[in-house]
Design an enzyme around this catalytic site. Structure first.
Site, short mmCIF file in Angstrom:
data_model
loop_
_atom_site.label_atom_id
_atom_site.label_comp_id
_atom_site.label_asym_id
_atom_site.label_seq_id
_atom_site.Cartn_x
_atom_site.Cartn_y
_atom_site.Cartn_z
N ASN A 9 4.34 3.06 4.32
CA ASN A 9 3.72 4.25 4.89
C ASN A 9 3.06 3.85 6.21
OD1 ASN A 9 2.30 6.54 5.53
ND2 ASN A 9 0.88 6.44 3.81
N TRP A 10 3.72 4.19 7.31
CA TRP A 10 3.22 3.76 8.62
C TRP A 10 2.02 4.60 9.06
CZ3 TRP A 10 8.26 3.19 12.04
CH2 TRP A 10 9.12 2.27 11.43
N LYS A 11 1.76 5.69 8.38
CA LYS A 11 0.67 6.60 8.78
C LYS A 11 0.86 7.00 10.26
CE LYS A 11 -2.09 4.63 5.12
NZ LYS A 11 -3.39 4.31 4.57
N HIS A 95 -1.57 12.29 -0.46
CA HIS A 95 -2.25 11.05 -0.08
C HIS A 95 -3.75 11.34 0.06
CE1 HIS A 95 -3.47 7.53 2.16
NE2 HIS A 95 -2.33 6.96 1.78
N GLU A 97 -5.80 10.52 2.19
CA GLU A 97 -6.20 10.90 3.56
C GLU A 97 -5.95 12.38 3.80
OE1 GLU A 97 -3.95 7.83 5.49
OE2 GLU A 97 -5.28 6.35 4.59
N GLU A 167 -3.23 5.15 -6.02
CA GLU A 167 -3.90 4.52 -4.88
C GLU A 167 -5.41 4.73 -5.01
OE1 GLU A 167 -1.05 4.08 -1.27
OE2 GLU A 167 -2.07 5.99 -1.11
N GLY A 173 -6.88 0.46 2.85
CA GLY A 173 -7.28 0.00 4.17
C GLY A 173 -8.55 -0.84 4.17
N SER A 213 -4.25 -1.80 -0.05
CA SER A 213 -4.36 -3.18 0.43
C SER A 213 -3.34 -4.13 -0.20
CB SER A 213 -5.79 -3.71 0.24
OG SER A 213 -6.70 -2.94 1.02
N GLY A 234 0.54 0.36 3.16
CA GLY A 234 0.09 0.91 4.42
C GLY A 234 0.13 -0.14 5.52
N GLY A 235 -1.03 -0.69 5.84
CA GLY A 235 -1.16 -1.60 6.99
C GLY A 235 -0.13 -2.72 7.04
P1 13P Z 1 -3.21 0.04 2.95
O1 13P Z 1 -2.04 -0.75 2.42
O2 13P Z 1 -3.38 -0.11 4.44
O3 13P Z 1 -4.45 -0.22 2.18
O4 13P Z 1 -2.85 1.59 2.75
C1 13P Z 1 -2.43 2.00 1.50
C2 13P Z 1 -1.93 3.37 1.64
O5 13P Z 1 -2.71 4.28 1.87
C3 13P Z 1 -0.49 3.59 1.52
O6 13P Z 1 -0.19 4.94 1.42
#
Ligand code: 13P
Length: 251
Positions: A9-11, A95, A97, A167, A173, A213, A234-235
């Protein structure tokens, strides 16, 4: 048998040039990916068409969000039929967010799940508790409530097209991952709850991903757990070496 699913997930990150470069460089590593791992990239929606045109057989595509409407006067929105027409197979729904910053409600998320399913897109339904809820031992009831509100209206046949991503919000993050034991405990709980509602067969076939993470360093121990069927990354998915290592751990 549930095959391992790893979604990046590149956001809201990367320019088009950087996005294409990331896909091209990942491709160079793709021959080393375990054949049993299914790899999915979730770039910003704006880049889905460009990446779809690369026609890379080693990965599938996911969107990060979609409208609950199929078409109409909804400025700025992207619908599930549009995603389907661009060879998108999955869409992340709910998600944290989007729940937090865009105030997406349980009812809206249930409607988005329906929009995906009626258009042949597999929803990746996200759930997870806040730190305060875990500290107060309310994490199971919180997640159960999210599942009930978002998914329990489906039939067992519809559920077979759903992926769940657990999650924990406090792990997103932050570099603070749930331990494999904490994550697997929740995944087992989720599967038990789905089993009681939808039946054992539907629950056993369903893939439950862990997100929060996930890194090259912790992926193997998380993915080795009995009820963890993949990762929503994510990251670390923005970096070729890290994401390739996570996929490599998904054997
Ligand atoms: P991180 O891997 O950056 O913690 O993000 C997780 C995430 O929100 C994937 O959708």
């Amino acid at each position: 048998m549930r095959n391992t699913l790893v979604i990046g997930n590149w956001k809201m990150n990367k320019t088009l040039e950087e996005a294409v470069e990331l896909v091209v460089r990942l491709k160079e590593k793709a021959t080393d990916f375990p054949p049993s791992a299914e790899v999915v990239l979730a770039p910003p929606a704006l880049y889905l068409a460009s990446i779809a045109m690369l026609e890379e057989p080693w990965h599938k595509l996911a969107a990060q969000n979609c409208s609950h409407h199929d078409y109409g006067a909804f400025t700025g929105e992207i619908s599930a039929p549009m995603l389907k027409s661009m060879a998108v197979d999955y869409c992340i729904i709910g998600h944290s967010e989007r729940r937090t910053y865009f105030h997406e409600t349980d009812a809206l998320l249930a409607a988005k799940v329906d929009a995906c399913l009626r258009n042949g897109i597999q929803p990746v339904f996200c759930c997870g508790e806040q730190l305060k809820q875990r500290k107060e031992r309310e994490h199971f009831v919180t997640v159960l409530n999210q599942l009930q509100q978002g998914l329990f209206h489906l039939t067992p046949a519809q559920l077979s097209d759903v992926v769940i991503a657990y999650e924990p919000v406090w792990a997103i993050g932050t570099g603070q991952t749930a331990s494999p034991e904490e994550a697997n405990e929740m995944h087992t709980f989720i599967r038990q709850q789905l089993s009681s509602h939808f039946g054992e067969v539907a629950a056993n076939d369903l893939r439950i991903l862990y997100g929060g993470s996930v890194s090259a360093g912790n992926a193997a121990s998380l993915l080795a757990c009995s009820d963890i069927d993949g990762a929503l990354v994510g990251g670390a998915s923005l970096h070729v070496r890290d994401f390739a290592a996570i996929i490599g751990a998904a054997s």
